[in-house]
Design a protein around this motif. Structure first.
Motif, mmCIF file in Angstrom:
data_model
loop_
_atom_site.group_PDB
_atom_site.id
_atom_site.type_symbol
_atom_site.label_atom_id
_atom_site.label_comp_id
_atom_site.label_asym_id
_atom_site.label_seq_id
_atom_site.Cartn_x
_atom_site.Cartn_y
_atom_site.Cartn_z
ATOM 1 N N UNK A 148 50.233 108.578 81.505
ATOM 2 C CA UNK A 148 49.355 107.634 83.325
ATOM 3 C C UNK A 148 49.595 105.685 82.819
ATOM 4 N N UNK A 149 50.816 105.713 83.332
ATOM 5 C CA UNK A 149 50.711 104.258 83.261
ATOM 6 C C UNK A 149 50.587 102.909 84.651
ATOM 7 N N UNK A 151 53.301 97.520 87.730
ATOM 8 C CA UNK A 151 53.817 97.403 86.122
ATOM 9 C C UNK A 151 54.796 98.371 85.366
ATOM 10 N N UNK A 161 63.395 101.343 84.481
ATOM 11 C CA UNK A 161 62.815 102.330 83.614
ATOM 12 C C UNK A 161 61.928 103.251 83.032
ATOM 13 N N UNK A 218 61.901 91.992 77.155
ATOM 14 C CA UNK A 218 61.115 93.035 78.072
ATOM 15 C C UNK A 218 60.925 93.875 77.298
ATOM 16 N N UNK A 219 59.627 94.349 76.924
ATOM 17 C CA UNK A 219 58.498 95.175 75.723
ATOM 18 C C UNK A 219 57.396 95.796 76.448
ATOM 19 N N UNK A 222 55.726 94.709 78.732
ATOM 20 C CA UNK A 222 55.732 93.951 79.926
ATOM 21 C C UNK A 222 54.118 93.950 81.015
ATOM 22 N N UNK A 265 65.723 94.876 78.196
ATOM 23 C CA UNK A 265 64.156 96.003 78.025
ATOM 24 C C UNK A 265 64.743 96.271 76.940
ATOM 25 N N UNK A 302 62.817 98.502 75.418
ATOM 26 C CA UNK A 302 62.028 100.132 75.212
ATOM 27 C C UNK A 302 62.670 101.736 75.307
ATOM 28 N N UNK A 303 64.195 101.455 75.148
ATOM 29 C CA UNK A 303 65.358 102.825 75.224
ATOM 30 C C UNK A 303 65.521 102.446 73.460
ATOM 31 N N UNK A 306 51.415 101.199 77.283
ATOM 32 C CA UNK A 306 52.258 101.054 78.233
ATOM 33 C C UNK A 306 52.776 99.934 76.710
#
Lengths: 159, 288
Positions: A55-56, A60, A65, B31-32, B34, B53, B55-56, B108
């Motif tokens: 869950x996010x 945001x 992404x 951007x980590x 975020x 970014x 994240x990958x 996140x």
């Protein structure tokens, strides 16, 4: 940018600006309005979706992404056999009043039960603590999740 | 709300990210998670022209022990620390993790992103001050390690150079008996701290305090080390009176502002009480 996302089991290819938020892609581009925009500042959890099961807050995260990810929204909770246990729990225990926070509440509850099928009341309250409800005082939401956990344990029968 | 337009790339290797940052210089922003940057962009408080970014880059997603330290990689989420057995090597780190924002943000947001953000109301930099952390900064031309006191420059300002990014933050694992605690007062889960106090104690074999760390959240224009309080503790035998004195010294190091969360004098008192209680809790876990 071209992105591919699977939403509720269906593959979608979208052309989005990098600044397009995931919640806007879900609501605007895919027309799935069950994901709500509440505060729009990462505070309320109304826009909660599951991205690869986690869950996010979709207000945001940029849609780009989520390229290559599987997203579950409230519309994806209902299975072939009808409403999910969590959805039935919210109905049975009257876990909502205005209903605005309910999609987010049901998604975090679904993720919680996936990880912990027998949560304590504290576990439930902790799991929903990022989702704000202004109506219920949370009491019936907790009962709804307990109902769903019991129903799942009893093989789909009411707990 | 939507942020100003930006160019976006999401490299899948660290080398790719560092090359992009080298080329972009001042224009590039990492951007980590975020969870701070994206809201700031939506509120038009930040308007980076290029986002890189990370994240990958799954290699950066770790919480592990390395050469006597607990190291947290740039893509480790707050919740990765909550669930980590290795993180228990640092009492103050594992104590703080469940109190970062709310469960959705913890899924996140990243520890390193929060450290780099240098928001004085952020929790992690107080924890890192108490634990005497080092920040690993990398660029395409190499790597350097920056002590947390030098890394935090001011309000939302770190000491990274253009082209550099934080790839990890590491805290030394105390060799002797140790304990730590993060005490956070918040109006509700997900709100910023009204006051936060991070404490860490390391004991010598004779039971005296070999090292003490105290970091303060939301009571200054940056996360603050309560140095005078640490000096009072070092070399002494732990006692309630000593912890109360340290609390008073920590309160004297704070300069809170009156706001919707409370008035300045009350917040200073909370610093004193939370320092005393945090030290007692750190001592209890060091001696258990």
């Amino acid at each position: 940018m071209q992105i591919n996302i699977n939403v509720n089991g269906t593959d979608h290819s979208l052309d989005v600006e990098p600044r397009r938020l995931l919640v806007d892609a879900i609501r605007g581009d895919l027309g799935l309005r069950g994901t709500h925009i509440g505060c729009d500042t990462t505070s309320c959890g109304a826009c909660t979706v599951l991205v690869d099961g986690t869950p996010i807050k979709s207000c945001t995260m940029f849609a780009v992404q989520a390229d290559g990810s599987a997203v579950t929204t409230v519309e994806g909770l209902k299975g072939a056999d009808g409403l999910s246990a969590v959805q039935q729990g919210f109905s049975a225990e009257h876990g909502l009043q205005c209903g605005f926070c309910t999609p987010g509440m049901m998604l975090v509850s679904t993720a919680l039960l996936e990880e912990n099928p027998d949560p304590s009341e504290d576990d439930i309250r902790w799991a929903i603590s990022g989702n704000i409800c202004r109506c219920t005082g949370y009491v019936n939401i907790v009962k709804a999740v307990q109902w769903a956990a019991a129903a799942a344990r009893n093989g789909g029968e009411e707990g | 709300m939507y942020p100003p337009a930006f160019e976006y790339q999401a490299p899948d290797t660290l080398e790719g990210a560092l090359a992009a940052l080298a080329e972009l210089g001042d224009e590039g922003r990492v951007l980590a998670g975020g969870q701070s940057l994206i809201p700031m962009m939506k509120l038009r408080l930040a308007a980076p022209s290029h986002l890189v970014d990370i994240n990958r880059i799954s290699d950066l997603s770790y919480v592990r022990r390395e050469n006597g330290s607990l190291c947290i990689g740039a893509l480790a989420r707050h919740n990765d620390v909550v669930g980590s057995d290795d993180a228990k090597a640092s009492g103050v780190v594992s104590s703080a993790a469940p109190w970062i924002s709310d469960p959705l943000v913890r899924n996140r947001g990243t520890v390193c992103g929060s450290v780099a953000h240098c928001d004085p109301e952020g929790d992690w930099n107080s924890v890192m001050l108490a634990a005497r952390a080092s920040v690993v900064a990398q660029s395409s031309s190499g790597s350097r390690t920056i002590g947390i006191d030098d890394f935090i420059v001011s309000f939302f300002t770190n000491s990274l150079e253009p082209g550099e990014m934080v790839t990890a933050v590491c805290v030394p694992i105390p060799s002797g008996a140790s304990g730590g605690a993060y005490m956070k007062l918040e109006r509700k889960i997900g709100d910023y701290a009204t006051v936060g106090v991070a404490t860490q104690l390391e004991l010598a074999s004779d039971g005296t305090i070999a090292q003490a760390g105290i970091g303060l959240t939301a009571v200054n224009y940056q996360n603050t080390r309560a140095s005078a309080a640490e000096d009072l503790l070092r070399g002494e035998t732990p006692s309630d009176e000593l912890f109360a004195e340290a609390g008073a010294a920590a309160a004297a190091a704070s300069d809170p502002q009156t706001d919707v969360r409370g008035d300045a004098e009350w917040k200073r008192n909370v610093v004193a009480v939370y320092t005393r209680r945090g030290l007692a809790q750190a001592l209890a876990s060091a001696t258990s």
